[in-house]
Design an enzyme around this catalytic site. Structure first.
Site, PDB file in Angstrom:
ATOM      1  N   ARG A  26      -3.343  -9.978   5.610  1.00  0.00           N
ATOM      2  CA  ARG A  26      -3.722 -10.075   4.192  1.00  0.00           C
ATOM      3  C   ARG A  26      -2.575  -9.545   3.329  1.00  0.00           C
ATOM      4  NH1 ARG A  26      -5.943  -6.810   0.267  1.00  0.00           N
ATOM      5  NH2 ARG A  26      -7.515  -7.778  -1.056  1.00  0.00           N
ATOM      6  N   LYS A  28       0.814  -1.217   0.000  1.00  0.00           N
ATOM      7  CA  LYS A  28       0.000   0.000   0.000  1.00  0.00           C
ATOM      8  C   LYS A  28       0.845   1.263   0.000  1.00  0.00           C
ATOM      9  CE  LYS A  28      -4.251  -2.001   1.725  1.00  0.00           C
ATOM     10  NZ  LYS A  28      -5.260  -2.104   2.780  1.00  0.00           N
TER      11      LYS A  28
END
Ligand code: PT1
Length: 281
Positions: free
Chosen positions: A260, A225
């Site tokens: 995740r 991210k």
């Protein structure tokens, strides 16, 4: 009590586990926008097998991109991308199949084909989603997001992000219980990168121990991210592996039970280090 019953499969959360990401979107952010990488069921199955071999015990199948700026997809398109992949995975792999969706029709359809977990970045706020998720009998992951993916990074604002995320998640837990979805089936996720600046994400990482004390298993997704890119002074998406692995270890040490990630092997090793430490305390 340290397990989640995911349809026919039982997931042991006595130690942190890794959830591998399987995108069946044509515009997944982490493949650099080339698109089309895991579109068909054959290619998706091959990738799912690799995630499993690398140590993922959950595979999160997503047919709608929710990264910042992403546009919504139609229900029809989501169903057509998701269902064939879920059906093949359930038949061929011994893994918990998570479905990354906010769409009631997809929840019902994928559950009937063998999905084991509903992962909704909108925390079942779409009309019909609470009832659809409750009717499947599956566990759900409720995630915090401020805004919607297309605009959520424009002006994120919080007075106290830890308290606000906690209040939001507890309100969604209450809504689930009202809809017949009991607390034992709920996983919570603070939603890194979903309507949050770098400072917000860092404050949230520091609040994980407090969120873990609520008593629900915590899921954390930081893989590749932009918060990692920002920490590294502008690293592009293909240069964020090591930072993501470090952040995963920190999240696990702070109480996250499900991590995740795109990078399953490296993340499993990082989580093993955190788990070894946790078992000594
Ligand atoms: C997540 C998550 C998710 N993240 C759960 N589901 C994504 N439960 C999809 C960026 O800042 O954290 N938890 N499903 C992917 N979303 C993003 C968000 C991807 C932000 C990239 C960014 O780069």
């Amino acid at each position: 009590m340290n397990f989640l019953q995911c349809g026919s499969r039982r997931l042991d959360l006595g130690r942190p586990v890794v959830m591998g990401i399987l995108n069946v979107t044509p515009d997944s952010f982490s493949d650099g926008g080339r698109g089309g990488r895991f579109l068909g069921p054959d290619a998706a199955l091959a990738h799912a097998r690799r995630l499993w071999a690398e140590g993922a015990r959950i595979i999160d199948v997503g047919a709608e991109s929710t990264r910042p700026g992403a546009a919504p997809v139609s229900v029809q398109e989501e169903l057509e991308r998701m269902l064939p992949v879920v059906e093949r995975m359930a038949a061929e792999l011994d893994v918990v199949i998570s479905i990354d969706t906010s769409t009631p029709e997809v929840m019902a359809g994928a559950a009937a084909l063998g999905a084991g977990l509903i992962n909704d970045v909108r925390a079942l706020r779409r009309p019909g989603a609470l009832a659809a998720a409750a009717a499947t009998g599956l566990p759900v992951c409720l995630m915090h997001m401020q805004g919607e993916p297309d605009t959520m990074q424009e002006q994120p604002r919080y007075a106290d992000i830890g308290a606000e995320v906690e209040a939001f998640l507890l309100a969604r837990v209450a809504a689930c219980e009202m809809a017949g979805l009991p607390a034992e089936r709920i996983v919570l996720d603070p939603g890194f990168g979903f309507g949050k600046t770098l400072a917000h994400n860092l404050d949230l990482m520091a609040s994980l121990p407090r969120l873990a004390e609520l008593g629900f298993p915590l899921l954390v997704g930081v893989s590749r991210k932009s918060m990692l890119g920002a920490i590294l002074g502008g690293a592009p998406v293909d240069q964020r592996l090591h930072a993501g692995v470090a952040a995963a270890a920190i999240a696990a040490l702070h109480g996250a039970k499900i991590i995740r990630t795109h990078d399953v092997k490296a993340t499993c090793d990082a989580v093993a280090v955190a788990a070894a430490l946790l078992e000594r305390t």
